[in-house]
Scaffold this motif. Structure first.
Motif, PDB file in Angstrom:
ATOM      1  N   ARG A 152       0.827  -1.206   0.000  1.00 18.16           N
ATOM      2  CA  ARG A 152       0.000   0.000   0.000  1.00 18.16           C
ATOM      3  C   ARG A 152       0.862   1.257   0.000  1.00 18.16           C
ATOM      4  O   ARG A 152       0.548   2.243  -0.666  1.00 18.16           O
ATOM      5  N   ILE A 153       1.950   1.238   0.752  1.00 16.15           N
ATOM      6  CA  ILE A 153       2.852   2.386   0.827  1.00 16.15           C
ATOM      7  C   ILE A 153       4.154   2.042   0.115  1.00 16.15           C
ATOM      8  O   ILE A 153       4.732   0.981   0.343  1.00 16.15           O
ATOM      9  N   LYS A 154       4.596   2.948  -0.757  1.00 16.45           N
ATOM     10  CA  LYS A 154       5.832   2.761  -1.515  1.00 16.45           C
ATOM     11  C   LYS A 154       6.845   3.819  -1.044  1.00 16.45           C
ATOM     12  O   LYS A 154       6.956   4.891  -1.640  1.00 16.45           O
ATOM     13  N   PRO A 155       7.592   3.527   0.011  1.00 14.00           N
ATOM     14  CA  PRO A 155       8.413   4.568   0.652  1.00 14.00           C
ATOM     15  C   PRO A 155       9.505   5.125  -0.241  1.00 14.00           C
ATOM     16  O   PRO A 155       9.799   6.328  -0.203  1.00 14.00           O
ATOM     17  N   ARG A 156      10.152   4.282  -1.034  1.00 13.57           N
ATOM     18  CA  ARG A 156      11.261   4.760  -1.876  1.00 13.57           C
ATOM     19  C   ARG A 156      10.744   5.651  -3.001  1.00 13.57           C
ATOM     20  O   ARG A 156      11.386   6.651  -3.351  1.00 13.57           O
ATOM     21  N   ALA A 157       9.604   5.289  -3.559  1.00 14.49           N
ATOM     22  CA  ALA A 157       8.996   6.144  -4.579  1.00 14.49           C
ATOM     23  C   ALA A 157       8.577   7.476  -3.974  1.00 14.49           C
ATOM     24  O   ALA A 157       8.701   8.536  -4.626  1.00 14.49           O
ATOM     25  N   ILE A 158       8.090   7.449  -2.745  1.00 14.94           N
ATOM     26  CA  ILE A 158       7.689   8.690  -2.074  1.00 14.94           C
ATOM     27  C   ILE A 158       8.899   9.601  -1.880  1.00 14.94           C
ATOM     28  O   ILE A 158       8.814  10.816  -2.088  1.00 14.94           O
ATOM     29  N   VAL A 159      10.031   9.018  -1.480  1.00 13.59           N
ATOM     30  CA  VAL A 159      11.246   9.822  -1.305  1.00 13.59           C
ATOM     31  C   VAL A 159      11.658  10.476  -2.621  1.00 13.59           C
ATOM     32  O   VAL A 159      11.981  11.669  -2.662  1.00 13.59           O
TER      33      VAL A 159
END
Length: 519
Positions: A152-159
């Motif tokens: 659900r959460i894509k942390p590296r893409a968010i960064v």
């Protein structure tokens, strides 16, 4: 006396003071300063040149329109909750808080042989191109560093997204400020020409908005650029990536048109008086200088800054959640859950495109409106229109919720038409917001001896500080009242209405006589 009527010469003084009260002895002339260059009368810049210089606003706003229509939904698809989506936008006002005044200050003093403003415009345009490529490829970058489908959460893409987003906002501030300052330089503090130049800038912003929102509302760009769809990037992501490819080409074309039209005189080639008048005129440290200017502001400048702040407290909730409002509260969808949300976002982009059509029409009529009723009165009425539209959005959400179609079927045509109509009408006050404050501050602050770049940086503080407040507070504020967008819109309506009343009552309604046509 207006700033344009103030004498430009300085009365020479005697070498020794005369203590006789009735002394009428003519003053002794000053010896010539060998280091100063004689002032050279420069011909007035034509409308065609002003149009070309302002055209870079079209390229900037094309990308900004994509940003406004697609990025709030996109960050939620990356897994950021709705309540915190506004915090992502905090980078914009924070960068504007420091970057815009700093760039304005630096461009006032730039001694490049290419001029003072153009190097910053070019550097900003290059940074915009880099940033949108990073944003468009955020999902691919995240995949390369370990994000996988199904989470659900894509942390590296968010960064990657946040990094590109910060660069984009810094670049926008780096480009727009010097461009407006360049227009002010070319109009040489002629009140009418300054308003006309800012009207051109607003017009090109409208054209960029129309093209940007039209691009954002089309869902088939991934077919035109099939290589954009990857294992990490779905159809919506591929459309965003493709739109940003078009943006890179567009910003390159408009930047070339703009910088090739302006023939700037390098700061080192100006006469001593011109250099002082077009720069900050002091070697103080930057922060000391900009903070020190506040104590010299007359009441009219403070009123402009106050109305600007209230206006942007009004606008920013709409800018943050316009297409998200359409997707959630009109179409009843949620990010990554069915097609309703995406359909609402596309319809919101269409509404914003029509908004930009009205923005462009109003920009063309701007000079006549201000000449007939006064800039302060026009600004105030536009803010009241903005407040009424935000209240209409809240009422439309209320009606849509109580009809009972949400979650079961598509919205009725009447609800969709009402929502799109509200978006369209908002183009009128948006055109005033993009033009009138900049013209007023350029005219009134010139007498203080500030350079145009620094003066526009000061105005930017009145824009970004309210945006910081709204960015931090709107998400939690909406969540406190159930998670919708209506609470933030209610605050925006109240701020816009108050700002409109202040503008009508406190900013002088100076009527301008019919001028000689520009060459």
């Amino acid at each position: 006396m207006s700033t344009s009527d103030q004498p430009r010469h300085h009365r020479p003084t005697r070498n020794r003071p005369c203590n006789i009260p009735s002394c009428d002895i003519p003053p002794l002339p000053r010896p010539p300063n060998p280091s100063s260059r004689p002032a050279v009368a420069r011909p007035k810049v034509s409308k065609r040149v002003l149009l070309r210089v302002a055209s870079v606003a079209c390229g900037i706003q094309f990308g900004w329109a994509l940003q406004l229509s697609l990025l709030t939904p996109y960050v939620q698809e990356l897994g950021i909750p709705h309540a915190w989506a506004s915090v992502i936008w905090l980078c914009g006002p924070l960068s504007g808080l420091f970057v815009q005044p700093l760039v304005g200050h630096s461009s006032d003093r730039c001694k490049s042989k290419y001029g003072r403003r153009r190097p910053f415009i070019v550097a900003g345009a290059v940074a915009i191109a880099i940033s949108v490529l990073v944003i468009g490829h955020a999902a691919d970058i995240g995949w390369a560093f370990g994000d996988r489908e199904g989470r659900r959460i894509k942390p590296r893409a968010i960064v990657a997204f946040v990094l590109g987003f910060w660069i984009l906002d810094v670049a926008n501030n780096m480009t727009q400020g010097p461009c407006r300052a360049l227009l002010a330089d070319l109009t040489e503090n002629d009140n009418r020409r300054t308003r006309v130049a800012n009207g051109y800038f607003s017009l090109f912003m409208a054209v960029g908005n129309i093209l940007g929102y039209a691009t954002g509302s089309y869902n088939g760009w991934y077919k035109v650029f099939p290589f954009t769809k990857t294992v990490a990037c779905n159809v919506e992501c591929a459309n965003l990536k493709s739109a940003f490819y078009i943006d890179v080409v567009f910003i390159a074309i408009t930047t070339i048109l703009s910088i090739s039209a302006a023939h700037e005189v390098p700061l080192g080639s100006l006469s001593a008086s011109d250099a002082h008048g077009q720069s900050s005129g002091t070697d103080e440290a930057f922060l000391t200088e900009i903070l020190g200017t506040f104590k010299y502001f007359p009441g009219s400048v403070w009123m402009i800054l106050l109305v600007t702040a209230l206006t942007w407290i009004g606008w920013f909730p709409f800018i943050l959640f316009d297409t998200d409002w359409m997707g959630r509260e009109i179409y009843g969808g949620e990010p990554n859950q069915g097609a309703s949300y995406s359909a609402g976002v596309s319809m919101g982009a269409l509404g914003l495109m029509l908004n930009s059509v009205f923005l462009g029409i109003t920009s063309v009529l701007m000079e006549k409106l201000c000449r007939k009723w006064g800039a302060g009165f026009v600004w105030g009425i536009s803010n009241i229109i903005m407040a009424i539209c935000f209240l209409a959005m809240i009422a439309t959400s209320f009606v849509a919720y109580h009809i009972g179609y949400i979650g079961h079927e598509q919205p009725p045509a009447g609800i969709v038409i009402a929502a799109v109509l509200i978006f369209t009408i908002l183009g009128i006050p948006l055109a005033i917001t993009y033009s009138v404050p900049y013209a007023l501050i350029s005219i009134r602050i010139e007498s203080l001896g500030l350079g145009q770049g620094l003066s526009l940086g000061v105005l930017n503080l009145a824009i970004v500080i309210p945006q910081v407040i709204v960015s931090v507070g709107s998400g939690p504020w909406d969540q406190l009242f159930g998670g919708g967008n209506s609470p933030a819109l209610a605050v925006g309506a109240a701020a816009g209405f108050i700002g409109g009343i202040v503008a009508i009552l406190a900013i002088p309604r100076t009527r301008i006589q019919k001028p000689i046509p520009l060459p």
